[in-house]
Scaffold this active site. Structure first.
Site, PDB file in Angstrom:
ATOM      1  N   LYS A 143       0.835  -1.205   0.000  1.00  0.00           N
ATOM      2  CA  LYS A 143       0.000   0.000   0.000  1.00  0.00           C
ATOM      3  C   LYS A 143       0.871   1.256   0.000  1.00  0.00           C
ATOM      4  O   LYS A 143       2.030   1.218   0.416  1.00  0.00           O
ATOM      5  CB  LYS A 143      -0.889   0.028   1.251  1.00  0.00           C
ATOM      6  CG  LYS A 143      -1.840  -1.141   1.384  1.00  0.00           C
ATOM      7  CD  LYS A 143      -2.747  -0.975   2.593  1.00  0.00           C
ATOM      8  CE  LYS A 143      -1.977  -1.012   3.900  1.00  0.00           C
ATOM      9  NZ  LYS A 143      -2.868  -0.884   5.080  1.00  0.00           N
TER      10      LYS A 143
ATOM     11  N   TYR B  62      14.584  29.670  12.395  1.00  0.00           N
ATOM     12  CA  TYR B  62      13.348  30.394  12.688  1.00  0.00           C
ATOM     13  C   TYR B  62      13.073  30.467  14.186  1.00  0.00           C
ATOM     14  O   TYR B  62      13.301  29.504  14.927  1.00  0.00           O
ATOM     15  CB  TYR B  62      12.158  29.719  11.996  1.00  0.00           C
ATOM     16  CG  TYR B  62      12.153  29.885  10.501  1.00  0.00           C
ATOM     17  CD1 TYR B  62      11.992  31.139   9.916  1.00  0.00           C
ATOM     18  CD2 TYR B  62      12.289  28.788   9.661  1.00  0.00           C
ATOM     19  CE1 TYR B  62      11.976  31.288   8.540  1.00  0.00           C
ATOM     20  CE2 TYR B  62      12.273  28.925   8.287  1.00  0.00           C
ATOM     21  CZ  TYR B  62      12.120  30.180   7.728  1.00  0.00           C
ATOM     22  OH  TYR B  62      12.105  30.333   6.355  1.00  0.00           O
TER      23      TYR B  62
END
Length: 368
Positions: free
Chosen positions: A37, A261
């Site tokens: 999958k 950041y």
């Protein structure tokens, strides 16, 4: 390693094959299928399927029809054949695609059973199908009242070629054996009432619970990639993938200088920092800023500052200069930085770590 990319995902197909053989050995007389999958858990369904076909695997499971079509086309191009099961059944109008590409729907409710039978009658073909039984997940699959309706009215299954009855286990291994045994007992009950066909219950870790869970077929998925299927015990499988990124800037940071950041890291002493060309847009967990580490020539370098969209920064102060160069490769996953350890540090599951691995990575497949 390729020279024209910032990052690389290396998948060792020989290790995938070795894991498949180990799982097939554990399954003993039961057929060992492969669940691929989500593009083979992010590692590439087609190359993995082709390698496993060489190992004798002839049954493959995916979630959706387009995944099955990709496998079928790859097999046909090479003159190969295999059973391809679609776990999520099918939507109205998709019957023709399943027939054209020889896909086997796992029928999950009476409406799908009715529509598949009608399509078989309309085309005059006895097309293959599987029955998906709900034994306790309450998510997908025929609940007891619906599979008993099929048992009481066997004509509802006329005209189709029933290949397999399957169910999905709620637990990966032995976390709750009471409930797992209940699910197995419910599956046994369903089998007794339904027409005779092959049966499959065990996924990766359940294979190691013993032969009473094996039935005719086992369905390993994530275990193919070496994720430990038996919780805290020694892993019987091999790691199959490594994630690498490249250094593209090195700079010195002075006391009090912040990195990245929001200034989440401020240097308490003079440091040397390398910027790596991998970020959360590639699937590396954002939450591992100031928590994770990478491997440079066997030396660990902690991540400092936040993981950005395209880059991360690591502290290389204590790494010998000989190992630091522009374009040098850094291992972010693999070796002793396992998928499981990253998942634990990120507060998630190994499935998510694998499936996050983005399309920007250059993929390299190794096999002898």
């Amino acid at each position: 390693m390729p020279t024209s990319t910032y990052s690389c995902l290396v998948v060792n197909l020989d290790h995938v094959a070795a894991n498949y053989r180990r799982l097939a050995e554990e399954a003993k007389t039961a057929e060992c299928a492969a669940v691929l999958k989500a593009d083979g858990y992010g590692m590439g369904a087609v190359p993995i399927a082709l390698r496993l076909h060489q190992e004798g695997c002839r049954s493959f499971f995916v979630a959706f029809a387009h995944e099955g079509v990709a496998l079928r086309e790859a097999f046909v191009d090479r003159g190969l054949d295999a059973h391809i099961y679609i776990l999520n059944g099918f939507f109205p109008g998709a019957e023709g695609t399943y027939a054209e590409f020889h896909l086997i729907p796992a029928l999950t409710d009476l409406d799908q059973v009715d529509r598949w039978q009608a399509f078989c009658h309309m085309t005059g073909r006895k097309l293959p199908a599987a029955l998906h039984i709900d034994t306790g997940m309450s998510r997908t699959g025929l609940p007891s009242k619906e599979y008993m309706a099929l048992a009481s009215n066997p004509e509802l299954l006329d005209g189709m070629d029933l290949k397999l009855v399957l169910s999905q286990m709620a637990y990966s291994h032995d976390e709750n054996m009471t409930f797992s045994i209940q699910q197995r007992q419910r599956f046994d009950q369903a089998i007794r009432h339904l027409p005779k066909m092959k049966a499959s219950l065990a996924k990766s870790g359940v294979i190691f619970l013993g032969p009473e869970f094996h039935y005719d077929m086992v369905r390993p998925g994530i275990a193919l990639h070496g994720i430990n299927p038996i919780n805290e015990k020694a892993n019987p499988l091999q790691q199959t993938m490594e994630l690498w990124g490249r250094i593209y800037q090195i700079q010195d940071v002075v006391v009090g200088q912040s990195i990245g950041y929001s200034q989440t890291f401020v240097a308490a002493s003079a440091r040397r920092v390398a910027t790596i060309g991998v970020g959360y847009a590639d699937g590396y967990p954002w939450v591992l800023g100031n928590k994770g580490q990478v491997d440079i020539a066997g030396y660990k370098a902690p991540i400092v500052g936040r993981v950005s969209m395209d880059v991360m920064t690591v502290d290389v102060t204590d790494i010998p200069e000989i190992h630091l160069e522009m374009g040098g490769w850094v291992r972010l996953m693999g070796g002793d930085i396992s998928v499981e350890s990253l998942a634990k540090l990120a507060g998630t599951v190994p499935y998510e770590i694998l499936l996050r691995m983005g399309k920007r990575f250059r993929r390299v497949y190794l096999q002898s």
